[in-house]
Write a protein that holds these residues in place. Structure first.
Motif, PDB file in Angstrom:
ATOM      1  N   LEU A 284       0.848  -1.100  -0.012  1.00 24.24           N
ATOM      2  CA  LEU A 284      -0.111  -0.076  -0.039  1.00 24.24           C
ATOM      3  C   LEU A 284       0.969   1.260  -0.100  1.00 24.24           C
ATOM      4  CD1 LEU A 284      -2.805   1.191   0.249  1.00 24.24           C
ATOM      5  CD2 LEU A 284      -2.672   1.169   2.480  1.00 24.24           C
ATOM      6  N   THR A 285       1.820   1.252   0.788  1.00 19.52           N
ATOM      7  CA  THR A 285       2.838   2.395   1.057  1.00 19.52           C
ATOM      8  C   THR A 285       3.527   2.539  -0.471  1.00 19.52           C
ATOM      9  OG1 THR A 285       3.345   1.597   3.099  1.00 19.52           O
ATOM     10  CG2 THR A 285       4.730   3.395   2.133  1.00 19.52           C
ATOM     11  N   GLY A 286       4.018   1.722  -1.410  1.00 22.89           N
ATOM     12  CA  GLY A 286       4.481   1.560  -2.309  1.00 22.89           C
ATOM     13  C   GLY A 286       3.596   2.220  -3.479  1.00 22.89           C
ATOM     14  N   GLY A 287       2.516   1.738  -3.494  1.00 17.16           N
ATOM     15  CA  GLY A 287       1.439   2.229  -4.354  1.00 17.16           C
ATOM     16  C   GLY A 287       0.964   3.544  -4.318  1.00 17.16           C
ATOM     17  N   TRP A 288       0.869   3.972  -2.975  1.00 19.61           N
ATOM     18  CA  TRP A 288       0.447   5.305  -2.735  1.00 19.61           C
ATOM     19  C   TRP A 288       1.509   6.413  -3.020  1.00 19.61           C
ATOM     20  CZ3 TRP A 288      -3.591   8.286  -1.542  1.00 19.61           C
ATOM     21  CH2 TRP A 288      -3.524   9.269  -0.880  1.00 19.61           C
ATOM     22  N   ALA A 289       2.778   5.920  -2.469  1.00 21.71           N
ATOM     23  CA  ALA A 289       3.911   7.006  -2.738  1.00 21.71           C
ATOM     24  C   ALA A 289       4.493   6.990  -4.130  1.00 21.71           C
ATOM     25  CB  ALA A 289       5.297   6.362  -1.827  1.00 21.71           C
ATOM     26  N   SER A 290       3.877   6.145  -5.238  1.00 17.55           N
ATOM     27  CA  SER A 290       4.387   6.147  -6.348  1.00 17.55           C
ATOM     28  C   SER A 290       3.485   7.409  -7.125  1.00 17.55           C
ATOM     29  CB  SER A 290       3.885   4.897  -7.301  1.00 17.55           C
ATOM     30  OG  SER A 290       4.584   3.847  -6.621  1.00 17.55           O
ATOM     31  N   ASN A 291       2.518   7.890  -6.437  1.00 17.44           N
ATOM     32  CA  ASN A 291       1.718   8.853  -7.079  1.00 17.44           C
ATOM     33  C   ASN A 291       1.333   8.487  -8.549  1.00 17.44           C
ATOM     34  OD1 ASN A 291       0.118  11.263  -7.027  1.00 17.44           O
ATOM     35  ND2 ASN A 291       2.160  12.614  -7.242  1.00 17.44           N
ATOM     36  N   ASN A 292       0.846   7.310  -8.952  1.00 17.19           N
ATOM     37  CA  ASN A 292       0.497   7.010 -10.132  1.00 17.19           C
ATOM     38  C   ASN A 292      -0.961   6.129  -9.898  1.00 17.19           C
ATOM     39  OD1 ASN A 292      -0.111   4.658 -12.184  1.00 17.19           O
ATOM     40  ND2 ASN A 292       2.068   5.405 -12.475  1.00 17.19           N
ATOM     41  N   LYS A 293      -1.722   6.388 -10.874  1.00 15.78           N
ATOM     42  CA  LYS A 293      -3.172   5.836 -10.594  1.00 15.78           C
ATOM     43  C   LYS A 293      -3.122   4.574 -10.621  1.00 15.78           C
ATOM     44  CE  LYS A 293      -4.658   7.198 -15.085  1.00 15.78           C
ATOM     45  NZ  LYS A 293      -4.271   8.194 -15.901  1.00 15.78           N
ATOM     46  N   TYR A 294      -2.282   3.845 -11.622  1.00 18.05           N
ATOM     47  CA  TYR A 294      -2.374   2.373 -11.704  1.00 18.05           C
ATOM     48  C   TYR A 294      -1.734   1.773 -10.609  1.00 18.05           C
ATOM     49  CZ  TYR A 294      -3.429   3.408 -16.509  1.00 18.05           C
ATOM     50  OH  TYR A 294      -3.999   3.800 -17.648  1.00 18.05           O
ATOM     51  N   ALA A 295      -0.591   2.323 -10.166  1.00 22.88           N
ATOM     52  CA  ALA A 295      -0.073   1.879  -8.894  1.00 22.88           C
ATOM     53  C   ALA A 295      -1.015   1.907  -7.670  1.00 22.88           C
ATOM     54  CB  ALA A 295       1.197   2.528  -8.537  1.00 22.88           C
ATOM     55  N   LEU A 296      -1.794   3.063  -7.479  1.00 24.24           N
ATOM     56  CA  LEU A 296      -2.577   3.170  -6.352  1.00 24.24           C
ATOM     57  C   LEU A 296      -3.597   2.240  -6.427  1.00 24.24           C
ATOM     58  CD1 LEU A 296      -3.306   4.558  -3.788  1.00 24.24           C
ATOM     59  CD2 LEU A 296      -4.577   6.206  -5.155  1.00 24.24           C
TER      60      LEU A 296
END
Ligand code: SF4
Lengths: 175, 327
Positions: free
Chosen positions: B130-142
């Motif tokens: 979750l941290t990684g997806g959130w920190a990427s600031n990318n809609k797909y990652a989130l």
């Protein structure tokens, strides 16, 4: 030996042995981007599938994200609308990165390049730096494999220096 | 320091940590190679073949290459969290090794809450994703990260309920005791439903196909690690395979008799080999499943967990409790 050109993003100070090891590893694990433009992409998929199997030479890990891929195979016709996208994908890839222009369309426009055409970009070299060109319309999967092997030789600066390779290419290539 | 340096607790801990680090890395390298070989052979192709004999050096080349790649910090990404996530995802899987019972005397620490510890720490992996997806600031990652959390919440429940039905029988949360209990009959024969539920939920927990929707290539680019390049991605990758090993090792000790042979017949083979044999076989099964079944849809996935797995595991635990009470 080729003339040394400093790649954008390459370190200023270089260590020869470390560089050789890194290049050896890079050459033997070229991850292409999952990305195709036109009919040539079908041949690229065939090259990845059972009959030709790019995974044999370590190049079968088609990464969906440009952040994780090493080589962009421009496989197909580059429409004018697609060109900015290709440029953006290229910019998103981390260094070191390479580009293969596969098929006549991405080399020079192929069958679509005639006078006063308005729809395509005649050649991938006009938008991204191309390392290897693979002619054909479409090139057979064997040709793509040949192109990837040639790219490997370019990375290791000569086939003889690719210590991990256990076969000899019959012809062609740098060196 | 009365018992000397070699016998001291600190020495044991540090030695254990070093062995665990080395083992987990080597194991991950081997598993990635195995995965590509299994994938290849299941698809009627040889898989990695040219880099080293049968491609054995392939993953080493991949690893060295990933170390040498540029690390990209996306524009507007959260710098600290972005680099923290790959480290965070690898930490909890190392803790899991502390309590795994490789053989009768070969446990770094036999805690009486060992089972609880493994599952408690394995949830940190979700937080890291979750941290990684959130920190990427990318809609797909989130989107990938959010899916991962939803999936893990849904599958943690049947997983723990399945484990609980084993614990109810043994009356202990210690791995050594649970394995000792299966001296003659493995739990997969006593609790077949719990074993099956555990295996399915574990596949979902490790985000493996057919439950790999957090990184579904066809919809989400590469899911939560879309923006990670170089070793950041490499760590996620290593963690996934180490996680797989842990999950299968836990399955081995909970349901497949750990270091015991089948029906108490050990054939004179040391327990470690039984343990590793069974673990790697389970890993092979998970790979087999991955390359055989297509990816499920998200609603199918959630429905399967909430409507089938959780009621079944609840029923299983109630029946187990009644039977244990009566006997
Ligand atoms: S080169 Fe030929 S096969 Fe390839 S994309 Fe162009 S038209 Fe299609």
């Amino acid at each position: 030996m080729e003339k040394k050109v400093r790649e954008p993003g390459a370190p200023v100070v270089q260590f020869a042995l470390l560089d050789d090891i890194l290049n050896l590893a890079r050459a033997n694990s070229l991850w292409p981007m999952t990305f195709g433009l036109a009919c040539c992409a079908i041949e690229m998929m065939a090259a990845g599938a059972s009959r030709f199997d790019l995974d044999r030479i370590g190049a079968g890990v088609f990464r969906p994200s440009p952040r994780q891929s090493d080589v962009m195979i421009v496989a197909g016709t580059i429409a004018k609308k697609m060109a900015p996208v290709i440029q953006m994908l290229w910019d998103q890839m981390p260094n070191p990165k390479w580009c293969i222009a596969m098929g006549n369309c991405s080399i020079s426009g192929g069958p679509f390049a005639y006078e006063e055409q308005y729809a395509i970009v005649p050649g991938a070299h006009l938008i991204v730096p191309v390392d290897i060109v693979i002619p054909g319309c479409p090139p057979r999967p064997e040709a793509l494999i040949q192109g990837l092997l040639a790219l490997e030789d370019k990375i290791t600066k000569g086939e003889g220096r690719n210590l991990l390779r256990r076969f000899k290419r019959v012809s062609g290539g740098v060196n | 320091m009365s018992e000397g340096l070699l016998g001291s607790e600190w020495f044991r801990l540090i030695l254990g940590l070093l062995i665990v680090l080395a083992f987990s890395q080597l194991n991950a390298l081997f598993l990635v190679w195995l995965e590509r070989k299994v994938a290849g052979h299941l698809q009627l192709r040889p898989g990695p073949m040219e880099v080293g004999p049968h491609g054995l050096l392939q993953t080493i080349a991949d690893g060295v290459k990933l170390v040498g790649k540029e690390l990209i910090l996306p524009f507007k990404a959260d710098r600290k969290l972005f680099f923290l996530a790959p480290v965070m995802v690898f930490m909890p899987v190392l803790v899991g090794f502390l309590v795994l019972p490789f053989s009768r005397g070969l446990i770094i620490r036999d805690m009486n809450v060992g089972v609880l510890l493994v599952f408690a720490f394995s949830t940190i992996t979700v937080l890291a994703i979750l941290t990684g997806g959130w920190a990427s600031n990318n809609k797909y990652a989130l989107l990938g990260a959010v899916r991962s959390v939803a999936q893990n919440v849904a599958y943690e429940i049947p997983l723990l309920l399945a484990v609980l039905s084993v614990v109810l029988v043994v009356h202990s949360l210690s791995f050594a005791k649970i394995v000792e209990y299966q001296k003659t009959v493995w739990f997969i024969f006593l609790q077949p439903l719990a074993g099956l539920i555990y295996l399915i939920a574990a596949t979902a927990e490790t985000n493996r196909a057919p439950f790999d929707i957090p990184e579904a290539e066809s919809e989400l680019v590469a899911g939560f690690h879309t923006e990670y390049s170089g070793m950041g991605f490499g760590l996620f990758f290593l963690a996934e395979y180490t996680n797989m090993f842990i999950v299968c090792a836990v399955a081995t000790s909970l349901f497949f008799g750990g270091w015991n042979g089948l029906f108490g017949i050990s054939l004179g083979i040391p327990g470690v080999f039984w343990f590793l044999l069974k673990t790697y076989f389970l890993i092979f099964v998970i790979m087999w499943v991955r390359w055989t079944f297509p990816r499920v849809r998200f609603d199918q996935l959630m429905n399967f967990s909430w409507k089938v797995m959780i009621p079944l595991s609840l029923a299983n635990i109630v029946i187990t409790a009644i039977v244990v009470k009566i006997i």
